[in-house]
Design a protein around this motif. Structure first.
Motif, PDB file in Angstrom:
ATOM      1  N   ALA A 258      86.430 -10.301  55.079  1.00 56.07           N
ATOM      2  CA  ALA A 258      87.206  -9.866  53.918  1.00 56.07           C
ATOM      3  C   ALA A 258      86.629  -8.613  53.268  1.00 56.07           C
ATOM      4  O   ALA A 258      87.331  -7.919  52.517  1.00 56.07           O
ATOM      5  N   LYS A 259      85.384  -8.312  53.542  1.00 59.97           N
ATOM      6  CA  LYS A 259      84.725  -7.209  52.857  1.00 59.97           C
ATOM      7  C   LYS A 259      85.423  -5.863  53.030  1.00 59.97           C
ATOM      8  O   LYS A 259      85.586  -5.113  52.052  1.00 59.97           O
ATOM      9  N   PRO A 260      85.860  -5.488  54.241  1.00 63.51           N
ATOM     10  CA  PRO A 260      86.553  -4.195  54.365  1.00 63.51           C
ATOM     11  C   PRO A 260      87.816  -4.103  53.519  1.00 63.51           C
ATOM     12  O   PRO A 260      88.122  -3.039  52.961  1.00 63.51           O
ATOM     13  N   ALA A 261      88.565  -5.202  53.401  1.00 59.69           N
ATOM     14  CA  ALA A 261      89.791  -5.187  52.590  1.00 59.69           C
ATOM     15  C   ALA A 261      89.460  -4.975  51.119  1.00 59.69           C
ATOM     16  O   ALA A 261      90.143  -4.224  50.410  1.00 59.69           O
ATOM     17  N   VAL A 262      88.413  -5.634  50.653  1.00 57.00           N
ATOM     18  CA  VAL A 262      88.012  -5.495  49.254  1.00 57.00           C
ATOM     19  C   VAL A 262      87.485  -4.083  48.985  1.00 57.00           C
ATOM     20  O   VAL A 262      87.831  -3.453  47.980  1.00 57.00           O
ATOM     21  N   ALA A 263      86.666  -3.577  49.894  1.00 57.34           N
ATOM     22  CA  ALA A 263      86.052  -2.257  49.688  1.00 57.34           C
ATOM     23  C   ALA A 263      87.062  -1.124  49.758  1.00 57.34           C
ATOM     24  O   ALA A 263      86.877  -0.075  49.127  1.00 57.34           O
ATOM     25  N   HIS A 264      88.161  -1.334  50.495  1.00 57.99           N
ATOM     26  CA  HIS A 264      89.122  -0.242  50.711  1.00 57.99           C
ATOM     27  C   HIS A 264      90.546  -0.703  50.408  1.00 57.99           C
ATOM     28  O   HIS A 264      91.481  -0.402  51.140  1.00 57.99           O
ATOM     29  N   ARG A 265      90.666  -1.397  49.296  1.00 55.00           N
ATOM     30  CA  ARG A 265      91.975  -1.871  48.850  1.00 55.00           C
ATOM     31  C   ARG A 265      92.951  -0.722  48.670  1.00 55.00           C
ATOM     32  O   ARG A 265      94.159  -0.855  48.931  1.00 55.00           O
TER      33      ARG A 265
ATOM     34  N   PHE B  50      82.714 -11.399  43.735  1.00 57.58           N
ATOM     35  CA  PHE B  50      83.047 -12.691  44.329  1.00 57.58           C
ATOM     36  C   PHE B  50      82.506 -12.770  45.756  1.00 57.58           C
ATOM     37  O   PHE B  50      81.964 -13.795  46.178  1.00 57.58           O
ATOM     38  N   LEU B  51      82.635 -11.676  46.505  1.00 54.58           N
ATOM     39  CA  LEU B  51      82.118 -11.657  47.870  1.00 54.58           C
ATOM     40  C   LEU B  51      80.606 -11.808  47.881  1.00 54.58           C
ATOM     41  O   LEU B  51      80.044 -12.583  48.654  1.00 54.58           O
ATOM     42  N   ALA B  52      79.933 -11.050  47.030  1.00 60.32           N
ATOM     43  CA  ALA B  52      78.471 -11.070  47.012  1.00 60.32           C
ATOM     44  C   ALA B  52      77.933 -12.467  46.688  1.00 60.32           C
ATOM     45  O   ALA B  52      76.908 -12.897  47.236  1.00 60.32           O
ATOM     46  N   LYS B  53      78.633 -13.180  45.856  1.00 62.73           N
ATOM     47  CA  LYS B  53      78.213 -14.522  45.456  1.00 62.73           C
ATOM     48  C   LYS B  53      78.335 -15.513  46.598  1.00 62.73           C
ATOM     49  O   LYS B  53      77.576 -16.481  46.688  1.00 62.73           O
TER      50      LYS B  53
END
Length: 288
Positions: free
Chosen positions: A244-251, A229-232
């Motif tokens: 938001a990327k750090p939260a997604v990568a290190h949930r 979703f982020l990449a899109k």
């Protein structure tokens, strides 16, 4: 409650703001002491202004951030952009600066990074770490009693890859973090868009500029946010998707810190790795 003294060290004016501006806000609003240090003056960061003009402008932007965030913000005005070296003179200068502030915890870049200033800023912190407690080194400033804990800013470099140890939710301060970034207007509305070829897309109205900086916004309706979703949707020099990327990568680190419910629900986070050059991490140093 013990007042924590947190020192964020970057190369340029805005490095700390991007990597830990949210955490700095949380510290300051909880009554702790925060200092940002930029070891170069940012004189290279513009496509139209002269080095002297952009140096002075960026100093003003940093002071505006300090006032808004309730922190101390020091910029080495005599240190030129793109000319930071991990040499003996600069090492001694940094040791003195750190000792004067006497931090419990230091945040900085890792030594592998695209920008030589970032790499050398990190090396200087590493080289200074042990010397902070050596009385005969820079004896004009009293040595610290112990080495501070040192944490690395989040990054995406792969040789070697970033190792996440701590993730901090910044959902409660994300809007104000964007306001901090917007105060660096010469960078986020001029220089960075110029380097990305999007300068013609930047609005002129201040409110529209702030919204442009957020866009596209992360959905707040429970839409699952994952890497695909982020990449899109990841466009622009900044945007909420980058935050938001750090939260997604290190949930997993968010769940470890806050539990399943809050950890999964967190949209924005700042993530850090523990440096082996500092004192062991104590959870009380980041009480959020």
């Amino acid at each position: 409650m013990k007042q924590i003294r947190a020192m964020m060290i970057g190369a340029h004016p805005d490095d700390c703001d991007f990597r830990c501006g949210g955490l700095a806000l949380k510290y300051a609003r909880a009554g702790h002491k925060v200092k940002f240090l930029a070891m170069v003056n940012g004189s290279g960061g513009h496509h139209e202004l002269s080095p002297t003009e952009i140096r002075d402008r960026r100093r003003g932007e940093s002071l505006a951030v300090a006032k808004f965030a309730g922190i101390e913000y020091d910029v080495w005005q005599d240190s030129e952009d793109c000319e930071l070296f991990a040499d003996l003179e600069t090492r001694a200068r940094l040791v003195r600066e750190i000792r004067k502030f006497n931090p419990d915890i230091i945040f900085c870049s890792r030594p592998n990074d695209y920008h030589a200033d970032h790499r050398n800023a990190s090396m200087l912190v590493q080289d200074a770490s042990y010397l902070l407690i050596v009385p005969h080194y820079c004896p004009d400033v009293p040595a610290m009693e112990k080495t501070p804990t040192i944490l690395y800013f989040y990054d995406h470099f792969q040789n070697p890859p970033f190792k996440a140890d701590i993730a901090v939710s910044i959902d409660d301060v994300i809007d104000d973090k964007f306001k901090i970034l917007a105060l660096h207007e010469s960078q986020v509305f001029e220089w960075l868009p110029y380097t990305k070829g999007t300068l013609d897309q930047v609005p002129t109205d201040p409110a529209e500029r702030l919204e442009w900086l957020h866009e596209p916004r992360i959905p707040r309706d429970g839409t699952p946010i994952d890497e695909a979703f982020l990449a899109k949707n990841l466009i622009g020099a900044q945007s909420e998707y980058r935050e938001a990327k750090p939260a997604v990568a290190h949930r997993d680190k968010l769940i470890e810190r806050y539990g399943e419910e809050k950890g999964k629900a967190t949209l924005f986070a700042e993530v850090f790795g523990i440096s082996e050059y500092g004192a062991p991490m104590n959870d009380e140093l980041i009480p959020f």
